[in-house]
Design a protein around this motif. Structure first.
Motif, mmCIF file in Angstrom:
data_model
loop_
_atom_site.group_PDB
_atom_site.id
_atom_site.type_symbol
_atom_site.label_atom_id
_atom_site.label_comp_id
_atom_site.label_asym_id
_atom_site.label_seq_id
_atom_site.Cartn_x
_atom_site.Cartn_y
_atom_site.Cartn_z
ATOM 1 N N ALA A 8 0.834 -1.201 0.000
ATOM 2 C CA ALA A 8 0.000 0.000 0.000
ATOM 3 C C ALA A 8 0.868 1.250 0.000
ATOM 4 N N VAL A 9 0.502 2.220 -0.820
ATOM 5 C CA VAL A 9 1.181 3.507 -0.791
ATOM 6 C C VAL A 9 0.445 4.414 0.192
ATOM 7 N N LEU A 10 1.034 5.573 0.466
ATOM 8 C CA LEU A 10 0.517 6.441 1.518
ATOM 9 C C LEU A 10 -0.926 6.874 1.260
ATOM 10 N N ALA A 11 -1.250 7.193 0.028
ATOM 11 C CA ALA A 11 -2.619 7.629 -0.285
ATOM 12 C C ALA A 11 -3.627 6.540 0.023
ATOM 13 N N ASP A 12 -3.278 5.288 -0.266
ATOM 14 C CA ASP A 12 -4.176 4.170 0.002
ATOM 15 C C ASP A 12 -4.346 3.956 1.498
ATOM 16 N N ARG A 13 -3.318 4.296 2.244
ATOM 17 C CA ARG A 13 -3.384 4.135 3.700
ATOM 18 C C ARG A 13 -4.236 5.228 4.339
ATOM 19 N N LEU A 14 -4.207 6.422 3.756
ATOM 20 C CA LEU A 14 -4.922 7.549 4.347
ATOM 21 C C LEU A 14 -6.364 7.669 3.870
ATOM 22 N N LEU A 15 -6.622 7.242 2.632
ATOM 23 C CA LEU A 15 -7.954 7.395 2.047
ATOM 24 C C LEU A 15 -8.452 6.065 1.502
ATOM 25 N N PRO A 16 -9.719 5.769 1.690
ATOM 26 C CA PRO A 16 -10.252 4.545 1.094
ATOM 27 C C PRO A 16 -10.356 4.688 -0.421
ATOM 28 N N ARG A 17 -9.906 3.683 -1.141
ATOM 29 C CA ARG A 17 -10.034 3.705 -2.604
ATOM 30 C C ARG A 17 -11.334 3.017 -2.984
ATOM 31 N N SER A 18 -12.432 3.677 -2.732
ATOM 32 C CA SER A 18 -13.732 3.049 -2.923
ATOM 33 C C SER A 18 -14.312 3.277 -4.312
ATOM 34 N N SER A 19 -13.729 4.189 -5.073
ATOM 35 C CA SER A 19 -14.296 4.459 -6.388
ATOM 36 C C SER A 19 -13.254 5.083 -7.304
ATOM 37 N N ALA A 20 -13.579 5.085 -8.583
ATOM 38 C CA ALA A 20 -12.717 5.755 -9.559
ATOM 39 C C ALA A 20 -12.644 7.249 -9.274
ATOM 40 N N LEU A 21 -13.712 7.793 -8.679
ATOM 41 C CA LEU A 21 -13.724 9.214 -8.347
ATOM 42 C C LEU A 21 -12.613 9.568 -7.360
ATOM 43 N N THR A 22 -12.337 8.668 -6.431
ATOM 44 C CA THR A 22 -11.242 8.888 -5.486
ATOM 45 C C THR A 22 -9.918 8.999 -6.220
ATOM 46 N N ASP A 23 -9.698 8.089 -7.180
ATOM 47 C CA ASP A 23 -8.455 8.135 -7.950
ATOM 48 C C ASP A 23 -8.344 9.421 -8.757
ATOM 49 N N VAL A 24 -9.442 9.845 -9.361
ATOM 50 C CA VAL A 24 -9.434 11.092 -10.143
ATOM 51 C C VAL A 24 -9.089 12.273 -9.244
ATOM 52 N N ALA A 25 -9.683 12.294 -8.052
ATOM 53 C CA ALA A 25 -9.407 13.388 -7.113
ATOM 54 C C ALA A 25 -7.944 13.385 -6.688
ATOM 55 N N LEU A 26 -7.388 12.210 -6.434
ATOM 56 C CA LEU A 26 -5.983 12.119 -6.038
ATOM 57 C C LEU A 26 -5.051 12.561 -7.161
ATOM 58 N N VAL A 27 -5.372 12.157 -8.379
ATOM 59 C CA VAL A 27 -4.561 12.566 -9.535
ATOM 60 C C VAL A 27 -4.608 14.086 -9.705
#
Length: 199
Positions: A8-27
């Motif tokens: 797991a990378v830090l973002a995955d540890r701090l935020l749940p990756r529950s949707s593609a929207l989460t990934d878009v927001a992180l990017v």
């Protein structure tokens, strides 16, 4: 501590990756971080010293290889589209003709390298983190130096090195060291919070 692929990378540890929207927001957030730190500039010609490299390492490690590369691709594409968040508030398609453009392209590779290392948990140990971030620091030069030489019409290797490599060695090592201190510290803080919350 694990160094297996897929850690797991830090973002995955701090935020749940529950949707593609989460990934878009992180990017998008990663691209914005690079845009902000790009404005920390020591003016030089033809390539300034900036906070971009530090941001690229932090974003790549925090997001992982794919999202880190996606964040820097977003940064690059939006900057070319006119968002003035390249160094010194520059942006627009004319940047393709700038001697700095090759380094911007190389940042995508640098973020991927930092993310690849983080996915193997290198960012949790200062020495391994430093190795990974030094590799990420080198990556932009692979594209940036030949591009600079081509745009400026340089063929003398010593001149190319003086313009595109030598001034950035010490600052690059310093920024790699900063990232190699920051990421393990962030992981220790996360573990401390987990321990206190009983996770």
């Amino acid at each position: 501590m694990s160094t297996r692929p897929g850690a797991a990378v830090l973002a995955d540890r701090l935020l749940p990756r529950s949707s593609a929207l989460t990934d878009v927001a992180l990017v998008g957030a990663g691209a914005a971080v690079v845009g902000v730190l790009a404005q920390l500039t020591v003016p030089m010609w033809p390539v300034p010293i900036t906070g971009q490299t530090l941001a690229v390492m932090l974003v790549g490690a925090a997001l992982g290889m794919r999202r880190g590369a996606a964040a820097l691709t977003t940064y690059l594409v939006m900057g070319l589209a006119g968002v003035p968040w390249f160094a010194e508030g520059r942006g627009g398609p004319a940047m393709v003709l700038s001697p700095t453009f090759g380094y911007l392209v190389g940042f995508v590779l640098a973020a991927a390298v930092a993310g690849w290392c983080a996915e193997r948990a290198w960012d949790r140990r200062p020495l391994l983190a430093m190795v990974g971030f030094c590799a990420a620091t080198v990556a932009p030069f692979l594209v940036g130096v030949p591009y600079l030489a081509g745009v400026l019409g340089l063929s003398d290797l010593s001149t190319v090195a003086a313009y595109g490599i030598t001034p950035f060695i010490l600052p690059g090592l310093i920024k790699a060291g900063m990232a190699a201190a920051a990421l393990p510290l962030a992981w220790r803080l996360v573990q401390l919070v987990d321990d206190r919350s009983g996770r």
